[in-house]
Design an enzyme around this catalytic site. Sequence first.
Site, PDB file in Angstrom:
ATOM      1  CG  HIS A 269      -1.809   1.185   1.348  1.00 56.92           C
ATOM      2  ND1 HIS A 269      -3.128   1.164   0.959  1.00 56.92           N
ATOM      3  CD2 HIS A 269      -1.592   2.451   1.786  1.00 56.92           C
ATOM      4  CE1 HIS A 269      -3.671   2.347   1.159  1.00 56.92           C
ATOM      5  NE2 HIS A 269      -2.759   3.153   1.653  1.00 56.92           N
ATOM      6  CD  GLU A 270       1.456   3.602   3.680  1.00 54.38           C
ATOM      7  OE1 GLU A 270       1.613   4.650   3.015  1.00 54.38           O
ATOM      8  OE2 GLU A 270       0.425   3.386   4.364  1.00 54.38           O
ATOM      9  CG  HIS A 273       0.325   6.237  -0.685  1.00 51.88           C
ATOM     10  ND1 HIS A 273      -0.655   7.039  -1.231  1.00 51.88           N
ATOM     11  CD2 HIS A 273      -0.273   5.552   0.320  1.00 51.88           C
ATOM     12  CE1 HIS A 273      -1.803   6.833  -0.563  1.00 51.88           C
ATOM     13  NE2 HIS A 273      -1.605   5.936   0.367  1.00 51.88           N
ATOM     14  CD  GLU A 299      -5.639   5.696   0.414  1.00 48.57           C
ATOM     15  OE1 GLU A 299      -4.780   6.582   0.611  1.00 48.57           O
ATOM     16  OE2 GLU A 299      -5.650   4.620   1.022  1.00 48.57           O
TER      17      GLU A 299
HETATM   18 ZN    ZN Z   1      -3.035   5.273   1.808  1.00 48.18          ZN
END
Ligand code: ZN
Length: 504
Positions: A269-270, A273, A299
């Site tokens: 997830h990170e 980003h 996101e």
């Molecule tokens: Zn996030």
Amino acid sequence: MRMATIEQRLAEYLELTKKMKSYEEALGVLYWDMRTGAPRKGLETRAEVIGVLSTELFKLSTSDRMGELLAALTEPAAFESLSRLHRRSVTESKKDYDRSKKIPPEMYQKYVVLASQAESVWEEAKPNNDFATFRPYLEQVVDYQKQFIELWGYGENKYDTLLDAYEPGMTVTKLDAVFGALRETLVPLVAAIAAKPALDTAFMNRKVPTEQQRAFSEFILKEIGYDFAAGRLDPTTHPFATGLNPGDVRVTTRYIEDDVKNSLFSTIHEGGHALYEQNVSPALIGTNLCTGTSMGIHESQSRLWENMIGRSRPFWERYYGDFQRIVPAFADVPMEDFYRAVNEVKPSLIRTEADELTYNLHIMIRYELEKRLMNDELQVADLPEAWNAMYKEYLGIEPPNDELGVLQDVHWSGGGFGYFPSYSLGNMYAAQMMDAMRAALPTFDADVAAGRFDPIKAWLTEKIYTHGKLLTPSEVIRNVAGAELDPTYLTTYLEAKYKEIYAL
Ligand code: ZN
């Protein structure tokens, strides 16, 4: 004295922006340091340092000189003469400037103090299951938000102005429509899955030493194209990514020994980003456009990598062998069981632990409550009851207490109203982007199954990453998909995926 030329004003404006960016980068390093192991004894002084630098930054952004420069540069003739990059930069700065200037400094100062107190009170109140103590603070925070709305002004709905701060251009009218469509598909789908026998996922709680989790996190970040020469990975309690500049984008994750899934998907997830921030065009460095364009679009990238790629079957076909090699505790677990387990759907009380499907319902609940609070249709005192009723309605479960209910998120204590919808917007944008990417890259699944992420990263960079804030969120989605945000891509994707997993 002769009037300064447009060129001179632009040069001064760019210098001022660069100075602000430097403060922001310094603050970014300080926050990162605080959350990745800065010595506890220094934290109080550190908080003061952050306060001083933040105040300086706020002063620069609202200074008279900034106001004069922006007024001159946004005059039609001057504005027209600027390059596309500078027009967009000036437009963004003007928006921030106007918003900040509408709040009297003394009022803002009091609000900042209140918000930080409210956050500390919330931190104590949550484990003690004590909404009553938190309530007066939250009431004040909400009251300030309502005053800000009046000062900022609003169009159709008061809540619009809060949404706009995180997702420029987003409104209640638009969100009601997309969330309504999403809810119509999700609620019956979740109910149908809940009626099926639960999956056996007990093996997901096997103990995995931190060192092995770290090794796999590092490995998988490299695989998806995260550049360790322009970043680093560190442990923390609440994972985040921080983009200081495209050459320094840091990722954090959380290692829990009996829950390897946690670090696995936090890392990806990170990492999503971070891929965004690492691939912003170097031409934007030093400007206010050198970052992701909105919370929702940001996101979309974390969720595209975490869920749509990282929780897909082709991904694990490629990487499950590596996972078993690095994490021997899973040596006897078949890939298919693992794939289903990381996609288990289970209505739950805690948003941050929710699966890909029910997550959106957690967000819609918060959105409805925020909207009602800001429009005086709900009082803070009635919030716990309204919260519990909505969980029953949307997810079919009811929190036994406020710790697992209305007190679970930090956002409201800090005044982050309008932020929650970004998470679901991210899911919707991501599904629409995936559809466009699959059309552009016919070998997408084969690429993922072979661990070939270069074409995927290149496509995302060209369509999204490189532009930073040069494009608005709606320009990004139109650039990618040739259309406005459309929730049917997400519902189609979720239905297909979960009907297959649960044999519905
Ligand atoms: Zn996030």
